[in-house]
Design a protein around this motif. Structure first.
Motif, PDB file in Angstrom:
ATOM      1  N   LYS A  97       6.083  36.689 -45.913  1.00  0.00           N
ATOM      2  CA  LYS A  97       7.240  37.809 -46.160  1.00  0.00           C
ATOM      3  C   LYS A  97       8.002  37.764 -44.780  1.00  0.00           C
ATOM      4  O   LYS A  97       8.112  38.454 -44.066  1.00  0.00           O
ATOM      5  N   ALA A  99      11.363  38.078 -45.172  1.00  0.00           N
ATOM      6  CA  ALA A  99      12.622  38.655 -45.204  1.00  0.00           C
ATOM      7  C   ALA A  99      12.580  40.118 -44.293  1.00  0.00           C
ATOM      8  O   ALA A  99      11.686  40.312 -43.943  1.00  0.00           O
ATOM      9  N   VAL A 101      13.535  43.518 -44.637  1.00  0.00           N
ATOM     10  CA  VAL A 101      13.692  44.447 -45.632  1.00  0.00           C
ATOM     11  C   VAL A 101      14.175  45.731 -44.832  1.00  0.00           C
ATOM     12  O   VAL A 101      13.760  46.290 -43.944  1.00  0.00           O
ATOM     13  N   ASP A 103      14.762  49.431 -44.033  1.00  0.00           N
ATOM     14  CA  ASP A 103      13.807  50.477 -44.018  1.00  0.00           C
ATOM     15  C   ASP A 103      14.193  51.774 -44.696  1.00  0.00           C
ATOM     16  O   ASP A 103      13.576  52.388 -45.126  1.00  0.00           O
ATOM     17  N   THR A 128      12.746  53.275 -47.984  1.00  0.00           N
ATOM     18  CA  THR A 128      12.744  52.259 -49.071  1.00  0.00           C
ATOM     19  C   THR A 128      11.225  51.850 -49.052  1.00  0.00           C
ATOM     20  O   THR A 128      10.442  52.402 -48.310  1.00  0.00           O
ATOM     21  N   PRO A 129      10.783  51.453 -50.127  1.00  0.00           N
ATOM     22  CA  PRO A 129       9.275  51.101 -50.667  1.00  0.00           C
ATOM     23  C   PRO A 129       8.922  49.979 -49.661  1.00  0.00           C
ATOM     24  O   PRO A 129       9.694  49.037 -49.118  1.00  0.00           O
ATOM     25  N   ASP A 130       7.821  49.997 -49.009  1.00  0.00           N
ATOM     26  CA  ASP A 130       7.416  49.040 -48.076  1.00  0.00           C
ATOM     27  C   ASP A 130       6.573  47.898 -48.915  1.00  0.00           C
ATOM     28  O   ASP A 130       5.476  48.194 -49.363  1.00  0.00           O
ATOM     29  N   ILE A 131       6.936  46.642 -48.839  1.00  0.00           N
ATOM     30  CA  ILE A 131       6.647  46.082 -49.868  1.00  0.00           C
ATOM     31  C   ILE A 131       5.212  45.338 -49.400  1.00  0.00           C
ATOM     32  O   ILE A 131       4.333  45.029 -49.962  1.00  0.00           O
ATOM     33  N   LEU A 132       5.174  45.022 -48.002  1.00  0.00           N
ATOM     34  CA  LEU A 132       4.059  44.276 -47.504  1.00  0.00           C
ATOM     35  C   LEU A 132       2.819  45.341 -47.603  1.00  0.00           C
ATOM     36  O   LEU A 132       1.801  44.884 -47.799  1.00  0.00           O
ATOM     37  N   PHE A 158       5.595  39.545 -41.309  1.00  0.00           N
ATOM     38  CA  PHE A 158       6.432  39.155 -39.951  1.00  0.00           C
ATOM     39  C   PHE A 158       6.854  40.586 -39.240  1.00  0.00           C
ATOM     40  O   PHE A 158       6.701  41.481 -39.858  1.00  0.00           O
ATOM     41  N   ALA A 159       6.965  40.524 -38.008  1.00  0.00           N
ATOM     42  CA  ALA A 159       7.537  41.575 -37.210  1.00  0.00           C
ATOM     43  C   ALA A 159       8.438  41.142 -36.307  1.00  0.00           C
ATOM     44  O   ALA A 159       8.091  40.287 -35.328  1.00  0.00           O
ATOM     45  N   ALA A 160       9.712  41.997 -36.485  1.00  0.00           N
ATOM     46  CA  ALA A 160      10.745  41.809 -35.477  1.00  0.00           C
ATOM     47  C   ALA A 160      10.491  42.965 -34.517  1.00  0.00           C
ATOM     48  O   ALA A 160      10.587  43.986 -34.763  1.00  0.00           O
ATOM     49  N   LYS A 172       0.856  46.462 -37.121  1.00  0.00           N
ATOM     50  CA  LYS A 172       1.419  46.367 -38.461  1.00  0.00           C
ATOM     51  C   LYS A 172       0.445  45.360 -39.277  1.00  0.00           C
ATOM     52  O   LYS A 172       0.249  46.032 -40.589  1.00  0.00           O
ATOM     53  N   LYS A 176      -0.982  47.122 -42.901  1.00  0.00           N
ATOM     54  CA  LYS A 176      -0.711  46.434 -43.873  1.00  0.00           C
ATOM     55  C   LYS A 176      -1.821  45.458 -44.481  1.00  0.00           C
ATOM     56  O   LYS A 176      -1.280  44.744 -45.523  1.00  0.00           O
TER      57      LYS A 176
HETATM   58  N1  CTP Z   1       8.557  45.198 -44.774  1.00  0.00           N
HETATM   59  C1  CTP Z   1       8.362  45.129 -46.006  1.00  0.00           C
HETATM   60  N2  CTP Z   1       9.094  46.501 -46.694  1.00  0.00           N
HETATM   61  C2  CTP Z   1       9.605  47.170 -45.923  1.00  0.00           C
HETATM   62  C3  CTP Z   1       9.658  47.020 -44.453  1.00  0.00           C
HETATM   63  C4  CTP Z   1       9.154  45.755 -43.874  1.00  0.00           C
HETATM   64  O1  CTP Z   1       7.799  44.237 -46.766  1.00  0.00           O
HETATM   65  N3  CTP Z   1      10.256  48.289 -46.467  1.00  0.00           N
HETATM   66  C5  CTP Z   1       7.812  43.816 -44.145  1.00  0.00           C
HETATM   67  C6  CTP Z   1       8.760  42.742 -43.543  1.00  0.00           C
HETATM   68  O2  CTP Z   1       8.978  41.962 -44.565  1.00  0.00           O
HETATM   69  C7  CTP Z   1       7.794  42.372 -42.638  1.00  0.00           C
HETATM   70  C8  CTP Z   1       6.704  43.533 -42.148  1.00  0.00           C
HETATM   71  O3  CTP Z   1       6.962  44.322 -43.022  1.00  0.00           O
HETATM   72  O4  CTP Z   1       7.063  41.240 -43.040  1.00  0.00           O
HETATM   73  C9  CTP Z   1       7.324  43.971 -40.784  1.00  0.00           C
HETATM   74  O5  CTP Z   1       8.580  44.465 -40.710  1.00  0.00           O
HETATM   75  P1  CTP Z   1       9.038  45.283 -39.417  1.00  0.00           P
HETATM   76  O6  CTP Z   1      10.476  45.772 -39.744  1.00  0.00           O
HETATM   77  O7  CTP Z   1       8.834  44.513 -38.442  1.00  0.00           O
HETATM   78  O8  CTP Z   1       7.800  46.666 -39.431  1.00  0.00           O
HETATM   79  P2  CTP Z   1       8.258  47.883 -40.131  1.00  0.00           P
HETATM   80  O9  CTP Z   1       6.863  48.234 -40.737  1.00  0.00           O
HETATM   81  O10 CTP Z   1       9.372  48.203 -41.231  1.00  0.00           O
HETATM   82  O11 CTP Z   1       7.959  48.850 -38.967  1.00  0.00           O
HETATM   83  P3  CTP Z   1       9.482  48.991 -37.892  1.00  0.00           P
HETATM   84  O12 CTP Z   1      10.614  48.452 -38.412  1.00  0.00           O
HETATM   85  O13 CTP Z   1       9.382  50.598 -37.738  1.00  0.00           O
HETATM   86  O14 CTP Z   1       8.998  48.408 -36.586  1.00  0.00           O
END
Ligand code: CTP
Ligand code: CA
Length: 237
Positions: A97, A99, A101, A103, A128-132, A158-160, A172, A176
């Motif tokens: 994952k 992408a 995405v 939030d 939004t829905p959290d796909i991971l 991934f985690a940015a 995370k 997840k």
């Molecule tokens: N991700 C996802 N769906 C979302 C948000 C994030 O699938 N709605 C996935 C991203 O593709 C990535 C991982 O979760 O692989 C971590 O994304 P990140 O933005 O770093 O973490 P979040 O859980 O969204 O937490 P935050 O932004 O608060 O750090």
């Protein structure tokens, strides 16, 4: 072994990769997105393709066209990406994952172009829905019901991050239920959004596995597939 037998290391494996930044529309001509270029996801798709995998690339907004020789599925918003990923999950051996995405999305999506009005306008956003997370929950349910095939797909998130990279990444991973988390410190030069290079740290449930110094996204992708192959049990470490 691969060189001697001529067998490619991901031959016979079906991999699902997401790339790019999602686009969350406010009206037909306006939207919220992010700086993701899609390059990390493209590099992962190219590396997997060259290693013989059957690659499906779910693409949101990206800079430039996706690589050739992979199956492209367009998914503009987080919601579309969720549907595209979950539909293909049962057939995947690995899911990566990459992408970015969104939030949040506008809580109302207007069917026609918004007209200007008062001096101030407050925009309401909703999660939004959290796909991971949905993938992690799907795996847990599949294990519990015993209905799904075994093994379940190997999942890489991934985690940015800009701060507390290790703590946030491990958090995370646990929340997840990923098998690996690839953390990039996007505050560093040469890492993350838009660049052709990346600096990442790869974490498993036990903690840091590997810190990869500055290198091309393609080189990062090669290293990640090697780790996936070993940790998914597809080859000897
Ligand atoms: N991700 C996802 N769906 C979302 C948000 C994030 O699938 N709605 C996935 C991203 O593709 C990535 C991982 O979760 O692989 C971590 O994304 P990140 O933005 O770093 O973490 P979040 O859980 O969204 O937490 P935050 O932004 O608060 O750090
Ligand atoms: Ca996020």
């Amino acid at each position: 072994v691969e060189l001697l037998s001529g067998k490619k290391p991901l031959a016979g494996k079906r991999v699902l990769i997401t790339a790019g930044g999602t686009v969350e529309r406010l009206d037909p001509v306006r939207y919220i997105t992010n700086d993701s270029s899609g390059k990390m996801g493209f590099a992962l798709a190219e590396a997997a393709r060259d290693q013989g995998a059957d690659v499906t690339l779910v693409c949101a907004r990206t800079d430039g066209p996706p690589p050739a020789g992979v199956r492209i599925v367009k998914a503009e918003s987080a919601e579309e990406m969720r549907a595209a990923v979950l539909a293909r999950l049962p057939e995947a051996d690995a899911v990566v994952k990459a992408a970015a995405v969104a939030d949040y999305r506008p809580s109302v999506r207007h069917g026609s172009k918004m007209k200007k009005g008062p001096d101030r306008l407050t925009l309401e956003l909703e999660r939004t829905p959290d796909i991971l997370q949905a993938i992690g929950d799907w795996k847990r349910e599949a294990e519990a019901s015993g209905a799904a095939r075994s093994p379940l797909p190997f999942v890489v998130g991934f985690a940015a991050e800009t701060d507390d990279v290790e703590r946030n990444a491990l958090d995370k991973l646990a929340r997840k239920r990923c098998d690996l988390i690839v953390a990039n410190d996007v505050s560093r030069e040469g890492a993350g959004f838009g660049a052709d290079t990346n600096i990442v740290s790869v974490y498993g449930a036990e903690g840091l596995i590997e810190a990869l110094p500055l290198q091309s996204k393609r080189a990062v992708a090669e290293r990640l597939w090697k780790l996936v192959r070993e940790r998914a049990g597809w080859e000897e470490p």
